[in-house]
Motif scaffolding. Structure first.
Motif, PDB file in Angstrom:
ATOM      1  N   LEU A 123     -44.037  -9.114  -9.061  1.00 21.52           N
ATOM      2  CA  LEU A 123     -42.859  -8.529  -8.442  1.00 21.52           C
ATOM      3  C   LEU A 123     -43.134  -8.326  -6.954  1.00 21.52           C
ATOM      4  CD1 LEU A 123     -40.060  -7.228  -9.001  1.00 21.52           C
ATOM      5  CD2 LEU A 123     -41.235  -5.033  -9.200  1.00 21.52           C
ATOM      6  N   THR A 124     -42.159  -8.749  -6.114  1.00 21.41           N
ATOM      7  CA  THR A 124     -42.307  -8.501  -4.678  1.00 21.41           C
ATOM      8  C   THR A 124     -41.047  -7.770  -4.193  1.00 21.41           C
ATOM      9  OG1 THR A 124     -41.224 -10.575  -4.138  1.00 21.41           O
ATOM     10  CG2 THR A 124     -43.633 -10.625  -4.303  1.00 21.41           C
ATOM     11  N   ARG A 125     -41.107  -7.277  -2.986  1.00 16.15           N
ATOM     12  CA  ARG A 125     -39.933  -6.580  -2.431  1.00 16.15           C
ATOM     13  C   ARG A 125     -38.746  -7.516  -2.354  1.00 16.15           C
ATOM     14  NH1 ARG A 125     -41.272  -3.162   2.816  1.00 16.15           N
ATOM     15  NH2 ARG A 125     -39.033  -2.844   2.631  1.00 16.15           N
ATOM     16  N   ASP A 126     -39.005  -8.766  -1.929  1.00 18.81           N
ATOM     17  CA  ASP A 126     -37.906  -9.729  -1.798  1.00 18.81           C
ATOM     18  C   ASP A 126     -37.196  -9.940  -3.123  1.00 18.81           C
ATOM     19  OD1 ASP A 126     -38.490 -10.004   0.792  1.00 18.81           O
ATOM     20  OD2 ASP A 126     -39.580 -11.921   0.589  1.00 18.81           O
ATOM     21  N   LYS A 127     -38.007 -10.121  -4.172  1.00 18.57           N
ATOM     22  CA  LYS A 127     -37.403 -10.375  -5.481  1.00 18.57           C
ATOM     23  C   LYS A 127     -36.578  -9.187  -5.948  1.00 18.57           C
ATOM     24  CE  LYS A 127     -41.073 -13.461  -7.108  1.00 18.57           C
ATOM     25  NZ  LYS A 127     -42.220 -13.563  -8.022  1.00 18.57           N
ATOM     26  N   LEU A 128     -37.125  -8.001  -5.781  1.00 21.29           N
ATOM     27  CA  LEU A 128     -36.410  -6.811  -6.235  1.00 21.29           C
ATOM     28  C   LEU A 128     -35.155  -6.601  -5.393  1.00 21.29           C
ATOM     29  CD1 LEU A 128     -36.455  -4.443  -8.226  1.00 21.29           C
ATOM     30  CD2 LEU A 128     -37.593  -3.081  -6.466  1.00 21.29           C
ATOM     31  N   PHE A 129     -35.290  -6.826  -4.080  1.00 19.70           N
ATOM     32  CA  PHE A 129     -34.165  -6.619  -3.171  1.00 19.70           C
ATOM     33  C   PHE A 129     -33.005  -7.542  -3.526  1.00 19.70           C
ATOM     34  CE2 PHE A 129     -31.831  -7.297   0.815  1.00 19.70           C
ATOM     35  CZ  PHE A 129     -31.534  -5.971   1.128  1.00 19.70           C
ATOM     36  N   SER A 130     -33.315  -8.813  -3.747  1.00 22.59           N
ATOM     37  CA  SER A 130     -32.212  -9.743  -4.025  1.00 22.59           C
ATOM     38  C   SER A 130     -31.580  -9.447  -5.383  1.00 22.59           C
ATOM     39  CB  SER A 130     -32.649 -11.205  -3.920  1.00 22.59           C
ATOM     40  OG  SER A 130     -33.674 -11.454  -4.830  1.00 22.59           O
ATOM     41  N   PHE A 131     -32.387  -8.945  -6.291  1.00 24.09           N
ATOM     42  CA  PHE A 131     -31.798  -8.537  -7.571  1.00 24.09           C
ATOM     43  C   PHE A 131     -30.841  -7.378  -7.372  1.00 24.09           C
ATOM     44  CE2 PHE A 131     -32.014  -5.245 -10.836  1.00 24.09           C
ATOM     45  CZ  PHE A 131     -31.317  -5.875 -11.852  1.00 24.09           C
TER      46      PHE A 131
END
Lengths: 139, 357
Positions: A123-131
């Motif tokens: 999990l990265t910030r980018d992945k969580l953010f876009s979700f």
């Protein structure tokens, strides 16, 4: 409008739990994150104390491959909760996607109404953010 | 070597039996139903001779039936009539191995039996090899699955931590993350080492030497005394060996090491009286080993599965699912036995018996 969620992380790996908590903290300031290294315990906690109607929904980050009680079993049991409980949660599958053997099984989980999407580990910030961008307008 | 001879003329049966009984164990049947029941009762029959002219069914009909119901014995047709049609049928329908002409000579029959035996052996070797291959293939499948979880799992965590490290400023938090990363790396390392154990157990040959349990246990005690001190687990050892014991040392060490490491690992975290007891008693050419812990125990429904490859019954501790599977493989090599007795939240006792070779 306040769009903060609370989170539940279910993962048997200590490091992955730590990472999830940090990534959530960095992405959404001041949210409540509960960590469970055992899916059964998470299920019991939800059953005892479900999110109240009208409050912010809780996002469940769920690992798949766990001993004893795995992610598939968790989703199966979670689906048995009454609708007024289920609609307050969004499940995201957080898993390594490599073995062809259960990749199809993982994608099949998306047919359950409670399972929103699948994110590949780590999990990265980018992945969580876009979700979060994707789910926010729907709530 | 058992041979079945089917003929409706009792005289022929007697003659056949009389000339061959010294070299082979000859079973006889005067009709087809008797022949079938004989095949049912003696699955080790390797060769079946049958006369072509039988009342009711021909020899070819009989062979065509048992080709499906009893495929292992090699089929040889005996006949006085050498018409081409019968030969073609015997080959195509009865799938026979040989055709022996009546009146037969002893040399013909013996040569047919010897060739049939070679054919039979080749076939059974093939099926043994096939089973082995299937087993190896199944394990490979499990392997592929385990590699994704037990190798890629920790790796993805470590990768995630490295990504995150750029955003962490707090030193304490960074230290905590490094500690967790270290645990993941150790887990990976243990996995690779167990995989090596697994491989050498499957391949290696036995190396029998004299074994001094006191010496082995002293070494193990030195290693586990450290665990014992750090985790406050009392470690008691008792060795009784007054006789010579011979077996392979490497798998024996593996068994002891795995059982001890589990006994220390799966302790009840908050318990006051944590202990591990190891006792070895060598008596009448058998070593009886007990490894007893006051740990978390194993759920009754899981006990049957703990020796399976990649099985893990507990989520709290890191385990690869190799350990007890390797123990079982090692004991197979040592010709030993293992029993487990466990009470949830009370503890587990493993009893291992290994014969001296």
């Amino acid at each position: 409008m306040n769009m903060e969620f609370s989170f539940i992380v279910i993962d048997d790996s200590e490091l992955d739990c730590f990472l999830a908590r940090k990534v959530i903290e960095l992405t959404e300031k001041g949210v409540v994150t509960r960590i469970f290294q055992n899916a059964q315990n998470a299920l019991d906690a939800i059953a005892e104390n479900p999110v109240e109607k009208g409050k912010q929904p809780t996002i469940i980050l769920l690992d798949i491959q766990m001993p004893e009680f795995n992610g598939f079993q968790f989703v199966e049991e979670f689906e048995k909760f009454p609708l007024e409980v289920k609609e307050n949660y969004i499940i995201i599958i957080l898993s390594i996607l490599s073995s062809a053997r259960n990749q199809n099984d993982i994608y099949r989980l998306l047919t359950h109404g409670t399972v929103n999407s699948i994110i590949e580990k780590p999990l990265t910030r980018d992945k969580l953010f876009s979700f979060l961008q994707q789910v926010k307008p729907t709530i | 070597m058992k041979i079945l001879y089917v003929d409706d003329e009792p005289d022929n049966l007697v003659g056949f039996k009389a000339s061959l009984r010294l070299d082979y164990q000859i079973l006889t049947a005067v009709n087809i139903p008797q022949a079938i029941s004989c095949l049912d009762n003696h699955p080790e029959i390797k060769v079946v001779f049958c006369d072509q002219r039988m009342p009711g069914k021909t020899g070819v009909d009989f062979f065509e039936d048992i080709r499906i119901s009893h495929p292992l014995p090699v089929r040889i047709l005996l006949t006085a009539y050498t018409d081409v049609e019968a030969i073609i049928e015997a080959i195509n329908r009865g799938n026979i191995f040989r055709y022996v002409k009546k009146p037969w000579t002893e040399a013909d029959v013996i040569s047919a039996i010897e060739e049939a035996n070679k054919f039979y052996m080749a076939n059974s070797m093939l099926s043994v090899k096939n089973d082995e291959l299937q087993r190896a293939y199944d394990e490979l499948n499990k392997f592929a699955y385990s590699v994704s979880h037990d190798i890629r799992g920790p790796l993805s965590g470590i990768l995630g931590a490295i990504n995150l490290a750029r955003e962490i400023d707090d030193v304490e938090e960074m230290k905590e993350m490094l500690y967790l990363m270290q645990k993941s790396v150790k887990k990976l390392d243990t996995y690779v080492l167990s995989m090596h154990d697994y491989y050498s157990l499957q391949r290696g040959e036995l190396k029998i030497t004299e074994i001094d349990f006191n010496e082995i246990i002293d070494e193990l005690k030195a290693i586990y005394d450290v665990h014992s001190k750090i985790n406050k687990v009392a470690f008691k050892v008792n060795v009784k060996q007054d006789e010579i014991f011979r077996n392979d040392q490497a798998p024996l060490r593996l068994v002891l090491n795995n059982l001890l490491s589990n006994a220390f690992k799966y302790q009840e975290k908050d318990s006051k009286n944590k202990s591990v007891d190891l006792s070895v008693d060598v008596h009448n050419n058998v070593a009886t080993i007990y490894v007893k812990d006051t740990g978390i125990g194993i759920l009754g429904s899981h006990v049957g599965e703990i020796f399976n490859l990649f099985y893990r019954s507990n989520s709290l501790e890191v385990g690869s699912g190799f350990g007890l599977y390797n123990v079982k493989s090692a004991l197979l090599k040592l010709n030993g036995q293992i029993e487990v007795n466990s009470v949830l939240h009370k503890g587990t006792t493993f009893k291992v018996t290994i014969p001296s070779i």
